[in-house]
Design a protein around this motif. Sequence first.
Motif, short mmCIF file in Angstrom:
data_model
loop_
_atom_site.label_atom_id
_atom_site.label_comp_id
_atom_site.label_asym_id
_atom_site.label_seq_id
_atom_site.Cartn_x
_atom_site.Cartn_y
_atom_site.Cartn_z
N ALA A 161 13.42 10.61 -29.28
CA ALA A 161 12.75 9.54 -30.05
C ALA A 161 11.14 9.70 -29.79
O ALA A 161 11.58 9.15 -27.99
CB ALA A 161 13.22 8.69 -30.48
N ARG A 163 8.93 6.05 -29.81
CA ARG A 163 8.24 5.25 -31.11
C ARG A 163 6.69 4.98 -30.58
O ARG A 163 6.07 4.81 -29.49
CB ARG A 163 9.00 4.25 -30.48
CG ARG A 163 8.48 2.78 -30.64
CD ARG A 163 9.00 2.68 -32.34
NE ARG A 163 8.66 1.10 -32.98
CZ ARG A 163 9.43 0.76 -34.39
NH1 ARG A 163 9.76 1.88 -34.17
NH2 ARG A 163 8.88 0.02 -34.25
N LEU A 182 12.47 12.37 -33.11
CA LEU A 182 11.83 11.61 -33.93
C LEU A 182 10.73 10.90 -33.54
O LEU A 182 10.51 10.57 -32.52
CB LEU A 182 12.59 10.49 -34.76
CG LEU A 182 14.06 10.78 -35.23
CD1 LEU A 182 15.15 11.62 -34.34
CD2 LEU A 182 14.27 9.94 -36.74
N GLU A 184 9.00 7.24 -34.50
CA GLU A 184 9.00 6.04 -35.08
C GLU A 184 7.88 5.33 -35.03
O GLU A 184 7.56 5.38 -33.92
CB GLU A 184 10.52 5.40 -34.49
CG GLU A 184 11.34 6.59 -34.59
CD GLU A 184 12.92 6.04 -33.53
OE1 GLU A 184 14.18 6.17 -34.26
OE2 GLU A 184 12.60 5.14 -32.76
N THR A 185 7.69 4.40 -36.30
CA THR A 185 6.73 3.28 -36.26
C THR A 185 7.00 2.35 -36.80
O THR A 185 8.21 2.04 -37.71
CB THR A 185 5.30 3.96 -36.37
OG1 THR A 185 5.56 3.93 -38.21
CG2 THR A 185 5.24 5.39 -37.03
N SER A 189 10.41 6.86 -40.34
CA SER A 189 11.01 7.52 -39.10
C SER A 189 10.33 9.13 -39.67
O SER A 189 10.84 8.96 -41.47
CB SER A 189 12.25 7.70 -38.86
OG SER A 189 13.00 8.10 -39.69
N GLU A 191 11.25 13.00 -38.89
CA GLU A 191 12.33 13.69 -37.90
C GLU A 191 11.70 15.52 -38.23
O GLU A 191 11.94 15.86 -39.83
CB GLU A 191 13.49 13.12 -38.84
CG GLU A 191 14.78 14.81 -38.04
CD GLU A 191 16.08 14.82 -38.40
OE1 GLU A 191 17.24 15.06 -37.93
OE2 GLU A 191 16.63 12.93 -38.93
N VAL A 220 11.26 2.60 -43.85
CA VAL A 220 12.23 1.77 -43.08
C VAL A 220 13.20 0.31 -43.43
O VAL A 220 14.38 0.16 -43.76
CB VAL A 220 11.61 0.39 -42.48
CG1 VAL A 220 10.75 0.63 -40.91
CG2 VAL A 220 10.25 -0.94 -42.86
#
Length: 336
Positions: A161, A163, A182, A184-185, A189, A191, A220
């Motif tokens: 992941a 971020r 992934l 992520e923010t 996300s 993938e 989210v």
Amino acid sequence: MDHSSRGAQADAIEQLAAEWIVRLGAGNAAEKRRASEAFAAWKAADPRHAQAAAGMEQFLAQFAHARPPAGGSARPARAALDAGLAKPPRARTRRAAAALCLALALGVPAWLGLHAYPPAVLLADLRASGGWQTHMLEDGTRIVMRGGSAVNLHYDAKRRAVRLLRGEILVEVAHDAARPFLVETAQGSIEALGTRFVVQEEGAVTTLSMLESKVRVKSVRDVGDSGVVVQAGQLVRIGRDGVGPIEQIDVRSIADAWQYRQLVVSDRPLAEVLDQLARNRPGFIRYDRAQLEGIRVSAVLPLDDTDRALQLLKNNFPALRIRSFSSWLVWVDAPA
């Protein structure tokens, strides 16, 4: 009166305005009061004086709430200012304003640094401050980061992941069937198992531009949801309300922009363009957003040479005024 004479007069008035600002902040209470009264009289004596003073005060207002860090010293700022004002009259043209701004800059570096790079960004695993950076991760994944971007890495036996804390990254994912990849923010996300895409996190919106293959996107709020599949040549935005509609994009133009480090904009506000340039240079670009409202830009600008990009903007919009007050502080305005 010819243009050069008018320009010299404007320079002299601007210099005086800067010197008045310095006097207003020096001395004891009685001296400051006398300086304030004299400054008011000077502004009232000529409309050009009032205009120059207003411009200088507006610039200083950008830093009005900034203060030197605790325990810091104003001596470097004072020395820079004195050096600028000590020049002979001809050499001092515009130097007073520049020295004043440099003095302010030297006096509040900690505040400006924290404003541009909050602790979460300063402590990030990878960050590109003021320039592009390319990183090859331990699994073979390649990440290209635009200036101002920051990411944290979370790799373990089950997943990989990244971020994205802020900024924009181009990701070329190395295939690993045992560990999904992934990005992520704060909004959601993305993938992928093996693909190439661009992710931008700005404000409350994450924008995904797919260049190759496909990914699965979740916001989210989509906990337990299967998400949205986004294919090559498509774009989606993820916000507080979930994943937005799919839009079509020109993959080649986006790929070329990253390869040649360009900013490609079509009918975008000038303020938005300046924001993008500011992220890709060391230092700061300051401007009055309201004053530049209504100026829209369609252009291809070099992000690895922001001085040249600013000059190209100036060439296409002659009303713009671009002033460098130090090596890292640029002020852009459009005086009437």
